[in-house]
Design an enzyme around this catalytic site. Structure first.
Site, mmCIF file in Angstrom:
data_model
loop_
_atom_site.group_PDB
_atom_site.id
_atom_site.type_symbol
_atom_site.label_atom_id
_atom_site.label_comp_id
_atom_site.label_asym_id
_atom_site.label_seq_id
_atom_site.Cartn_x
_atom_site.Cartn_y
_atom_site.Cartn_z
ATOM 1 N N LYS A 80 50.590 81.073 86.525
ATOM 2 C CA LYS A 80 51.205 82.055 85.616
ATOM 3 C C LYS A 80 52.239 82.611 85.692
ATOM 4 O O LYS A 80 53.182 82.959 86.051
ATOM 5 C CB LYS A 80 50.355 83.051 86.677
ATOM 6 C CG LYS A 80 49.766 84.552 86.393
ATOM 7 C CD LYS A 80 48.639 85.537 87.188
ATOM 8 C CE LYS A 80 48.688 86.680 86.413
ATOM 9 N NZ LYS A 80 47.771 87.366 87.994
ATOM 10 N N SER A 155 43.336 89.402 86.135
ATOM 11 C CA SER A 155 44.178 89.237 84.971
ATOM 12 C C SER A 155 45.037 87.612 84.976
ATOM 13 O O SER A 155 45.410 87.295 84.383
ATOM 14 C CB SER A 155 45.829 89.935 85.160
ATOM 15 O OG SER A 155 46.221 89.386 87.080
ATOM 16 N N SER A 179 43.040 89.811 91.409
ATOM 17 C CA SER A 179 42.764 89.135 89.779
ATOM 18 C C SER A 179 43.613 87.774 89.953
ATOM 19 O O SER A 179 43.446 87.023 89.074
ATOM 20 C CB SER A 179 44.985 89.852 89.148
ATOM 21 O OG SER A 179 44.661 90.435 88.838
HETATM 22 N N1 GLN Z 1 42.199 94.349 87.695
HETATM 23 C C1 GLN Z 1 42.838 94.906 87.890
HETATM 24 C C2 GLN Z 1 44.388 95.717 87.653
HETATM 25 O O1 GLN Z 1 43.605 95.898 86.686
HETATM 26 C C3 GLN Z 1 43.484 93.807 89.981
HETATM 27 C C4 GLN Z 1 44.788 93.001 89.038
HETATM 28 C C5 GLN Z 1 45.573 92.295 89.548
HETATM 29 O O2 GLN Z 1 44.851 91.802 90.852
HETATM 30 N N2 GLN Z 1 46.597 91.450 89.528
HETATM 31 O O3 GLN Z 1 44.876 96.689 88.459
#
Ligand code: GLN
Length: 487
Positions: A80, A155, A179
């Site tokens: 990532k 994400s 995420s």
């Molecule tokens: N969807 C969550 C957010 O937008 C989690 C994001 C993540 O785990 N990086 O904060």
């Protein structure tokens, strides 16, 4: 790509490499070409690092030849684009880092390299990991390989889509509120968020430092255990990394389920959970019960407040962490401004996307004097109460089971104008981050539209072995992992 090597797991590829039935160079070429061929469809990668990958593959082939190779040697992987790799531009899915090339490897990347793994490229993501659909990327959205009109989750959507589409046998992601697990569920792969502190975050670009963890997205549970074996451990460069012994996680892959005690979250009366998700989840629980897992229905009374607490705490920490992107030290700098304040404003205005700006505003507001007690402090109290809920249920249980997400993947564009709707996708996942616990998502079915559904298991701190035991036992008794999208 030669069909023979598509959708082979790390352990299968490793065995082929050790038997000299293929070489790391051949595999790397094959995965790079497949990723190139699918780029227009999935948009999983921000960048393929062909030259670096082939160099690493050649080195791995030498090690393999010498017969000293471990289980990751020569295996290609994706990373990532929020985890630093020496000499490779990092974007975090943002415009603001343009041109920034980290002069060092993140510890997670260094460990992969040390093990002889080959990094194919940098995977697409929501900007600074803020999002649940990978639509918040400055490099365009990622498409779900099961249906290109649907989101892959976020994400770490690029990581999940790449693994699901066979563009990488496995990938690294990061998980601050779900995420890794949520995109794993949306794309039908396995995603593990280790215990807070289990894996070093040195070189992971910070989003919310009290929540962030690096973890693997893989095709099966064994690969997740293999990768955690490599990634876990204390790192003097990350003060939050734990000085705990790292067991061999593959020892938990026995297939035996008898004696495990699972708490199943009571879902009655919970609105917003898709009936199709409920059906798959309940069938999975039944299967586990039939295989000897002791099932008990449980409640986590403060889970309902988890999402609200998370969306105060994460943006608060983000507003502080992202203050460093001001055009002075990193990446983009707005040119021809009359003074330094205009330069800061111009750089941040141009460089950040809408969701990141929204988070910075939310966080700055929640931390400001007069509101700190009402918002930030209250959220911290909820966090403690939720942690207490988990402690209480774990006094008599090994794992807690929930669906990973309330629904299967939604359509691209469906929630972009509805931030709260988007945040609800994290309902079941944020709890593990707030409480610092390890969580895994494993595929447990498909919706009628043919989109994957995931089951989440959460365990006490440092008990990833229990997650592997349960998830592997479940996986052995089902065929979800053998299904692949026709892409
Ligand atoms: N969807 C969550 C957010 O937008 C989690 C994001 C993540 O785990 N990086 O904060």
């Amino acid at each position: 790509m030669s069909e023979a090597f598509t959708y082979r797991t790390i352990s299968e590829l490793s065995s082929l490499l050790h038997k000299k039935e293929t070489s790391s160079t051949e595999l790397t070429e094959l995965y790079l070409s497949r990723a190139e061929a699918l780029a227009e469809k999935t948009n999983s990668y921000i960048k393929l690092t062909r030259a670096e990958a082939l160099k690493a593959a050649a080195a791995a082939d030498k090690t393999l030849k010498a017969g000293e190779a471990g289980p990751l040697c020569g295996v290609p992987l994706g990373v990532k684009d929020i985890i630093c790799q020496d000499g490779v531009e990092i974007t975090c899915g943002s415009k603001i880092l343009k041109g920034y090339v980290p002069p060092y490897d993140a510890t997670a990347v260094a460990k992969l390299k040390q093990a002889g793994a080959v990094i194919l490229g940098r995977l697409n993501m929501d900007e600074f990991a803020m999002g649940s659909s990978t639509e918040n990327s400055a490099f365009g959205p990622v498409h779900n390989p099961w249906d290109l009109e649907y989101v892959p989750g976020g994400s770490s959507g690029g990581s999940a889509a790449a693994v699901a589409a066979g563009e990488a046998p496995a990938a690294l992601g990061s998980d601050t509120g779900g995420s890794i697990r949520q995109p794993a569920a949306f794309c039908g792969v396995v995603g593990l968020k280790p215990t807070y502190g289990r894996v070093s975050r040195y070189g992971l670009v910070a989003f919310a430092s009290s929540l962030d963890q690096i973890g693997p997205l893989t095709q099966d549970v064994r690969d997740a255990a293999l990768l955690l074996n490599c990634l876990a451990g204390h790192d003097r460069r990350d003060a939050t990394s734990l000085a705990e012994k790292v067991p061999d996680f593959t020892a938990a892959l026995t297939g035996e389920l008898k004696g495990l005690r699972a708490g199943v979250l009571k879902l009655d009366g919970l609105s917003g959970v898709d009936p199709e998700v409920l059906v798959s989840f309940r069938q999975a629980v039944e299967l586990l019960a039939g295989a000897g897992v002791e099932i008990k229905e449980i409640e986590l009374p403060h889970l309902d407040y988890g999402l609200a607490a998370y969306y105060i705490i994460a943006p608060s920490e983000a507003s502080s962490n992202l203050a460093r992107y001001d055009g002075v030290q990193y990446g983009l700098r707005c040119q021809d401004t009359p003074d330094v304040v205009a330069m800061y404003k111009g750089t941040r205005g141009e460089g950040f996307g809408d969701e990141v700006k929204r988070r910075i505003m939310l966080g700055t507001y929640a931390l400001s004097s007069g509101y700190y007690d009402a918002y930030y402090l209250s959220a911290l109290k909820v966090r403690r109460l939720l942690k207490n809920d988990f402690d209480q249920v774990f006094s008599g249980l090994d794992v807690v089971l929930t669906p990973t997400t309330p629904t299967a993947a939604f359509k691209l564009g469906e929630k972009t104008q509805d931030p709260i709707g988007m945040y609800l996708a994290d309902y079941f996942t944020v709890g593990a981050n707030l409480a610092g616990l390890p969580g895994i998502s494993v595929p447990c079915g498909f919706s009628k539209a043919g989109l994957p559904i995931g089951m989440q298991a959460v365990a006490p701190a440092l008990r990833e072995d229990l997650l592997f035991k349960l998830a592997y036992g479940y996986e052995q008794r089902t065929e979800w992992k053998d299904k692949h999208p026709s892409i």
